[in-house]
Design a protein around this motif. Sequence first.
Motif, PDB file in Angstrom:
ATOM      1  N   THR A 146     -39.313 -43.712   4.188  1.00 55.48           N
ATOM      2  CA  THR A 146     -38.352 -43.981   5.262  1.00 55.48           C
ATOM      3  C   THR A 146     -37.656 -45.328   5.069  1.00 55.48           C
ATOM      4  OG1 THR A 146     -40.002 -45.125   6.584  1.00 55.48           O
ATOM      5  CG2 THR A 146     -39.798 -42.743   6.915  1.00 55.48           C
ATOM      6  N   TYR A 147     -36.519 -45.443   5.730  1.00 54.47           N
ATOM      7  CA  TYR A 147     -35.781 -46.707   5.725  1.00 54.47           C
ATOM      8  C   TYR A 147     -36.674 -47.833   6.262  1.00 54.47           C
ATOM      9  CZ  TYR A 147     -32.429 -50.266   7.205  1.00 54.47           C
ATOM     10  OH  TYR A 147     -31.766 -51.463   7.418  1.00 54.47           O
TER      11      TYR A 147
ATOM     12  N   HIS B 204     -35.112 -61.633   7.079  1.00 58.69           N
ATOM     13  CA  HIS B 204     -36.421 -61.086   6.685  1.00 58.69           C
ATOM     14  C   HIS B 204     -37.493 -61.382   7.739  1.00 58.69           C
ATOM     15  CE1 HIS B 204     -34.630 -59.905   2.998  1.00 58.69           C
ATOM     16  NE2 HIS B 204     -34.344 -61.141   2.643  1.00 58.69           N
ATOM     17  N   LEU B 205     -37.407 -62.560   8.339  1.00 57.46           N
ATOM     18  CA  LEU B 205     -38.405 -62.908   9.357  1.00 57.46           C
ATOM     19  C   LEU B 205     -38.256 -62.022  10.603  1.00 57.46           C
ATOM     20  CD1 LEU B 205     -40.695 -65.033   9.938  1.00 57.46           C
ATOM     21  CD2 LEU B 205     -38.956 -66.343  11.171  1.00 57.46           C
ATOM     22  N   THR B 206     -37.015 -61.824  11.041  1.00 59.26           N
ATOM     23  CA  THR B 206     -36.811 -60.969  12.221  1.00 59.26           C
ATOM     24  C   THR B 206     -37.097 -59.506  11.887  1.00 59.26           C
ATOM     25  OG1 THR B 206     -34.437 -60.799  11.761  1.00 59.26           O
ATOM     26  CG2 THR B 206     -35.121 -62.477  13.366  1.00 59.26           C
TER      27      THR B 206
ATOM     28  N   ARG C 206     -37.664 -51.205   4.301  1.00 57.82           N
ATOM     29  CA  ARG C 206     -37.322 -52.523   4.849  1.00 57.82           C
ATOM     30  C   ARG C 206     -38.568 -53.402   5.005  1.00 57.82           C
ATOM     31  NH1 ARG C 206     -33.107 -54.715   7.869  1.00 57.82           N
ATOM     32  NH2 ARG C 206     -34.593 -56.418   8.003  1.00 57.82           N
ATOM     33  N   LEU C 207     -39.651 -52.792   5.483  1.00 56.63           N
ATOM     34  CA  LEU C 207     -40.884 -53.557   5.670  1.00 56.63           C
ATOM     35  C   LEU C 207     -41.355 -54.122   4.326  1.00 56.63           C
ATOM     36  CD1 LEU C 207     -43.013 -54.430   7.764  1.00 56.63           C
ATOM     37  CD2 LEU C 207     -44.286 -52.347   7.219  1.00 56.63           C
ATOM     38  N   THR C 208     -41.254 -53.316   3.289  1.00 61.95           N
ATOM     39  CA  THR C 208     -41.658 -53.746   1.945  1.00 61.95           C
ATOM     40  C   THR C 208     -40.787 -54.906   1.463  1.00 61.95           C
ATOM     41  OG1 THR C 208     -42.312 -51.482   1.469  1.00 61.95           O
ATOM     42  CG2 THR C 208     -42.046 -52.953  -0.412  1.00 61.95           C
TER      43      THR C 208
ATOM     44  N   GLY D 158     -33.045 -51.055  16.013  1.00 59.20           N
ATOM     45  CA  GLY D 158     -33.255 -52.485  16.179  1.00 59.20           C
ATOM     46  C   GLY D 158     -32.924 -53.246  14.901  1.00 59.20           C
ATOM     47  N   LEU D 159     -33.270 -52.653  13.767  1.00 58.98           N
ATOM     48  CA  LEU D 159     -32.959 -53.294  12.481  1.00 58.98           C
ATOM     49  C   LEU D 159     -31.440 -53.402  12.317  1.00 58.98           C
ATOM     50  CD1 LEU D 159     -35.588 -51.475  10.222  1.00 58.98           C
ATOM     51  CD2 LEU D 159     -35.660 -53.858  10.965  1.00 58.98           C
TER      52      LEU D 159
END
Length: 149
Positions: free
Chosen positions: A34-35, A63-65, A39-41, A79-80
């Motif tokens: 998933t997206y 990256h922090l947010t 993104r988390l990675t 949210g992203l």
Amino acid sequence: MQSCEGCGLVVDGGTDGCQSLFDELRGGQLVATTYQLQRLTVDTYCMQHPDRYCVSAKSLAAHLTGLCWTLEYSGHASGLKALQRWLDGRPRLEKPELPSFRGALTVADVGGAPDPAERAAAIGRWARSTWDAYSALHPLARRWVEEAL
Ligand SMILES: [Zn+2]
């Protein structure tokens, strides 16, 4: 064997060797996920390697947010996207002092997991351990997320 300057992983090639592990993970096993997981990675790796990926206050904030949103809020893709719009609007940001210890887990703790569910869980543990290492910045991250939404 050398230590990666970002995350401290002892790996053949040091910082470059660590980057190769990340490129392999991103280009291979993660393509079909998933997206949010991609993104988390990326956000986790970038927070562990800020000298390369968080040079500007804006890239650090991105990256922090991203990590904050995924680990402390719903993590929903909308949210992203809202965070991205906020960053594109050029908010006034100051880059804080970053911790030198960035978590005990590294990209090497993820690459070996063969099963997609196991891999997702390993990425979650890695992200959490990195986020915890940035505890001094949690209030700032939450403030930025609230501002963006
Ligand atoms: Zn590294």
